[in-house]
Design an enzyme around this catalytic site. Structure first.
Site, PDB file in Angstrom:
ATOM      1  N   LYS A   1       0.786  -1.316  -0.010  1.00 14.57           N
ATOM      2  CA  LYS A   1       0.027   0.117   0.106  1.00 14.57           C
ATOM      3  C   LYS A   1       0.819   1.281   0.079  1.00 14.57           C
ATOM      4  O   LYS A   1       0.251   2.256  -0.208  1.00 14.57           O
ATOM      5  CB  LYS A   1      -0.747   0.050   1.162  1.00 14.57           C
ATOM      6  CG  LYS A   1      -0.494  -0.099   2.718  1.00 14.57           C
ATOM      7  CD  LYS A   1       0.047   1.223   2.922  1.00 14.57           C
ATOM      8  CE  LYS A   1       0.928   1.096   4.138  1.00 14.57           C
ATOM      9  NZ  LYS A   1       1.245   2.556   5.029  1.00 14.57           N
TER      10      LYS A   1
ATOM     11  N   GLN B   1       8.503   4.534   3.710  1.00 18.88           N
ATOM     12  CA  GLN B   1       9.186   3.225   3.355  1.00 18.88           C
ATOM     13  C   GLN B   1       8.664   3.009   2.041  1.00 18.88           C
ATOM     14  O   GLN B   1       9.195   1.944   1.169  1.00 18.88           O
ATOM     15  CB  GLN B   1       8.127   2.347   4.380  1.00 18.88           C
ATOM     16  CG  GLN B   1       8.641   2.258   5.812  1.00 18.88           C
ATOM     17  CD  GLN B   1       9.821   1.655   6.100  1.00 18.88           C
ATOM     18  OE1 GLN B   1       9.749   0.475   6.332  1.00 18.88           O
ATOM     19  NE2 GLN B   1      10.865   2.454   5.806  1.00 18.88           N
TER      20      GLN B   1
HETATM   21  P1  NAD Z   1      10.223   6.814  11.861  1.00 17.77           P
HETATM   22  O1  NAD Z   1      10.117   6.804  10.275  1.00 17.77           O
HETATM   23  O2  NAD Z   1       9.584   7.440  12.438  1.00 17.77           O
HETATM   24  O3  NAD Z   1      11.925   6.692  12.048  1.00 17.77           O
HETATM   25  C1  NAD Z   1      12.981   6.184  11.826  1.00 17.77           C
HETATM   26  C2  NAD Z   1      13.612   5.498  12.974  1.00 17.77           C
HETATM   27  O4  NAD Z   1      14.796   4.791  12.075  1.00 17.77           O
HETATM   28  C3  NAD Z   1      14.040   6.234  13.850  1.00 17.77           C
HETATM   29  O5  NAD Z   1      13.782   5.537  15.177  1.00 17.77           O
HETATM   30  C4  NAD Z   1      15.620   6.208  13.705  1.00 17.77           C
HETATM   31  O6  NAD Z   1      16.183   6.333  14.852  1.00 17.77           O
HETATM   32  C5  NAD Z   1      15.742   4.815  13.072  1.00 17.77           C
HETATM   33  N1  NAD Z   1      16.876   4.787  12.494  1.00 17.77           N
HETATM   34  C6  NAD Z   1      17.757   5.840  11.739  1.00 17.77           C
HETATM   35  N2  NAD Z   1      19.000   5.138  11.190  1.00 17.77           N
HETATM   36  C7  NAD Z   1      18.868   3.993  11.817  1.00 17.77           C
HETATM   37  C8  NAD Z   1      19.892   2.653  11.537  1.00 17.77           C
HETATM   38  N3  NAD Z   1      20.908   2.953  10.779  1.00 17.77           N
HETATM   39  N4  NAD Z   1      19.522   1.542  12.085  1.00 17.77           N
HETATM   40  C9  NAD Z   1      18.513   1.463  12.800  1.00 17.77           C
HETATM   41  N5  NAD Z   1      17.397   2.410  12.989  1.00 17.77           N
HETATM   42  C10 NAD Z   1      17.782   3.703  12.571  1.00 17.77           C
HETATM   43  O7  NAD Z   1       9.959   5.218  12.175  1.00 17.77           O
HETATM   44  P2  NAD Z   1       8.521   4.398  12.371  1.00 17.77           P
HETATM   45  O8  NAD Z   1       7.427   5.384  11.963  1.00 17.77           O
HETATM   46  O9  NAD Z   1       8.499   3.903  13.742  1.00 17.77           O
HETATM   47  O10 NAD Z   1       8.502   3.174  11.391  1.00 17.77           O
HETATM   48  C11 NAD Z   1       8.686   1.933  11.741  1.00 17.77           C
HETATM   49  C12 NAD Z   1       8.166   0.931  10.934  1.00 17.77           C
HETATM   50  O11 NAD Z   1       6.603   1.079  11.181  1.00 17.77           O
HETATM   51  C13 NAD Z   1       7.997   1.247   9.372  1.00 17.77           C
HETATM   52  O12 NAD Z   1       8.005   0.261   8.451  1.00 17.77           O
HETATM   53  C14 NAD Z   1       6.718   1.989   9.117  1.00 17.77           C
HETATM   54  O13 NAD Z   1       6.127   1.693   7.837  1.00 17.77           O
HETATM   55  C15 NAD Z   1       5.940   1.337  10.143  1.00 17.77           C
HETATM   56  N6  NAD Z   1       4.786   1.879  10.555  1.00 17.77           N
HETATM   57  C16 NAD Z   1       4.674   3.427  10.811  1.00 17.77           C
HETATM   58  C17 NAD Z   1       3.631   3.926  11.218  1.00 17.77           C
HETATM   59  C18 NAD Z   1       3.535   5.399  11.445  1.00 17.77           C
HETATM   60  O14 NAD Z   1       2.436   6.076  11.591  1.00 17.77           O
HETATM   61  N7  NAD Z   1       4.722   6.083  11.798  1.00 17.77           N
HETATM   62  C19 NAD Z   1       2.447   3.239  11.313  1.00 17.77           C
HETATM   63  C20 NAD Z   1       2.249   2.063  11.017  1.00 17.77           C
HETATM   64  C21 NAD Z   1       3.353   1.376  10.629  1.00 17.77           C
HETATM   65  P1  13P Z   2       3.312   6.361   6.592  1.00 21.82           P
HETATM   66  O1  13P Z   2       4.713   5.545   6.922  1.00 21.82           O
HETATM   67  O2  13P Z   2       3.053   6.611   5.136  1.00 21.82           O
HETATM   68  O3  13P Z   2       2.802   7.452   7.481  1.00 21.82           O
HETATM   69  O4  13P Z   2       2.113   5.324   6.917  1.00 21.82           O
HETATM   70  C1  13P Z   2       1.748   4.984   8.029  1.00 21.82           C
HETATM   71  C2  13P Z   2       0.602   3.893   8.133  1.00 21.82           C
HETATM   72  O5  13P Z   2       1.186   2.787   8.049  1.00 21.82           O
HETATM   73  C3  13P Z   2      -0.651   3.974   8.212  1.00 21.82           C
HETATM   74  O6  13P Z   2      -1.384   2.641   8.371  1.00 21.82           O
END
Ligand code: NAD
Ligand code: 13P
Length: 407
Positions: free
Chosen positions: A266, A361
């Site tokens: 997605k 991502q």
């Molecule tokens: P983020 O994008 O907010 O933050 C990036 C993270 O990567 C930080 O914690 C940073 O310290 C870390 N980082 C940077 N360089 C690094 C390295 N070399 N090694 C390890 N870590 C490093 O991250 P997030 O939003 O917590 O995303 C994590 C997963 O969760 C992703 O796959 C994302 O798609 C998924 N996700 C995010 C959301 C959302 O709303 N943020 C919701 C659902 C799923």
């Molecule tokens: P984004 O990483 O695009 O913010 O997506 C968060 C997400 O997975 C919503 O379900």
């Protein structure tokens, strides 16, 4: 009797939010879980602004370790500012120390870092640890594609399920209600003292290790060490207790393929929606992109996981249509790809300048999926996925989308 020790590997926007909600639950279930939740933090320096309530004149604007700041103020000031974390979230800059003795590992960081993380913890985790991957992405090497949870299983020799859904971290951190889906097939050897039923297709192979069926329906090369009977069983009921909150409704399923691919693919569609909207088109164009995107996602699952695909996950679960809708209307991949088109710059530039360390991502997932489809010679069947790569590489104009996907 032992209790499960829980570690969250990752502390970004979603990683910190999941650590918060899980810590609320470990505190509420002392029979099952140790209260403290370890949260591994990729250490970096932060500076507290003078107008922040955490500003300490004695420290001034000297850079401080993020981990120390989180443990002092119980707030992740960089990745989840303004949200109070429970005191039983313990930020830890040492990956090896954070996973030590943990029987539940929650993987929650951008997917591009998972290989390096697994290499570092491989020899330091309990052999019977179990994982849940909250990561949205896939792992691609040449013409092979792997679900992230399965990559974790194979690299670490542990079973790992997947959590994915229509989840905007900042909303959940503010305890606004939403739903999610967890796919988990409890290994049969873990069900020593449970009255609940397993969805697992697993069997002991005589040497004490457990065989299990992988996401393509084959016996996995990985053999699992059963969870000792000194631990509470970890099955759907217990995972529900670990993740569900009044503001976080959890649906437990067995379909790791649908849940993982829903979350990964997605993000490609969300970029396409951002491009379309940045170009000046509106909801009707975005709906066309979402509809075609969903069809390509299901076609992808059918083509590469024909033995195990459960199409209803895409239609019925939060990890399917739910995530598609929220991602294409209010999440980061949509928001910042729209901004890139509006400003006439690349999405990578926007990621660098606007996201303060957060990651999109969709960029790497698009490139990985496109390269996999080309390696398989089936790129023509996925015009929407491929044109997103074309736009990222400035080979395709947004204006050309209708012609490229028209059938
Ligand atoms: P983020 O994008 O907010 O933050 C990036 C993270 O990567 C930080 O914690 C940073 O310290 C870390 N980082 C940077 N360089 C690094 C390295 N070399 N090694 C390890 N870590 C490093 O991250 P997030 O939003 O917590 O995303 C994590 C997963 O969760 C992703 O796959 C994302 O798609 C998924 N996700 C995010 C959301 C959302 O709303 N943020 C919701 C659902 C799923
Ligand atoms: P984004 O990483 O695009 O913010 O997506 C968060 C997400 O997975 C919503 O379900």
């Amino acid at each position: 009797r032992l209790r499960h020790k829980v570690t969250v590997i990752g502390s970004g926007n979603w990683g910190t939010t999941v650590a918060k909600l899980v810590a609320e639950n470990t505190a509420g279930h002392p029979d099952l879980f140790e209260e403290d939740v370890q949260m591994w933090v990729y250490e970096e320096k932060v500076t507290i602004a003078p107008d922040s309530k955490h500003y300490d004149p004695a420290v001034g604007d000297s850079p401080q370790n993020l981990t120390a700041v989180i443990n002092k103020y119980h707030e992740n000031v960089k990745y989840l500012p303004g949200i109070a974390l429970p005191r039983n979230v313990v930020a830890n800059p040492s990956l090896v120390d954070a996973v030590k003795d943990s029987s539940v590992l929650i993987f929650n960081l951008p997917h591009e870092f998972i290989g390096n993380i697994c290499r570092q913890i491989k020899d330091h985790i309990l052999p019977y640890a179990r994982g849940i991957s909250c990561i949205k992405g896939v792992t691609v090497s040449e013409d092979n594609i792997e679900l992230i949870c399965e990559y974790i299983s194979e690299t670490l020799g542990i079973y790992c399920g997947a959590l994915s859904g229509a989840n905007i971290a900042s909303e959940i951190a503010n305890e606004q209600w939403c739903e999610t889906t967890i796919a988990y097939n409890t290994p049969a050897g873990d069900l020593h003292n449970s009255s609940s039923s397993s969805n697992g297709k697993t069997a002991s192979n005589g040497d004490g290790l457990i065989e299990f069926t992988d996401s393509r329906g084959r016996v996995s090369k990985t053999k699992l060490t059963p969870m000792p009977a000194t631990y509470p069983t970890l099955d759907h009921d217990e995972l529900h207790k670990l993740f569900a909150r009044p503001y976080f409704t959890v649906s437990m399923v067995s379909d790791v393929v649908g849940v993982s691919l829903g979350g990964a693919l997605k993000n490609i569609v969300a970029l396409a929606c951002g491009f379309v909207e940045g170009h000046g088109w509106n909801m009707t164009a975005k709906t066309a992109v979402m509809r075609r995107g969903m069809l390509e996602m299901i076609a992808f699952a059918r083509e590469f996981y024909p033995e195990t695909i459960q199409e209803k996950t895409f239609w019925e679960e939060s990890a399917g249509w739910g995530d598609m809708i929220v991602s294409c209307t209010s999440a980061r991949n949509w928001r910042y790809s729209k901004m890139a088109v509006e400003r006439g710059v690349t999405v990578e530039e926007i990621e660098k300048t606007e996201l303060n360390g957060q990651k999109l991502q969709g960029i790497s997932t698009t490139r990985e999926v496109a390269s996999f489809l080309k390696a398989k010679g089936v790129q023509d069947k996925y015009p929407l996925f491929m044109l997103v790569e074309g736009i990222l590489d400035a080979n395709v104009d947004v204006e050309d989308i209708p012609a490229l996907i028209r059938k």
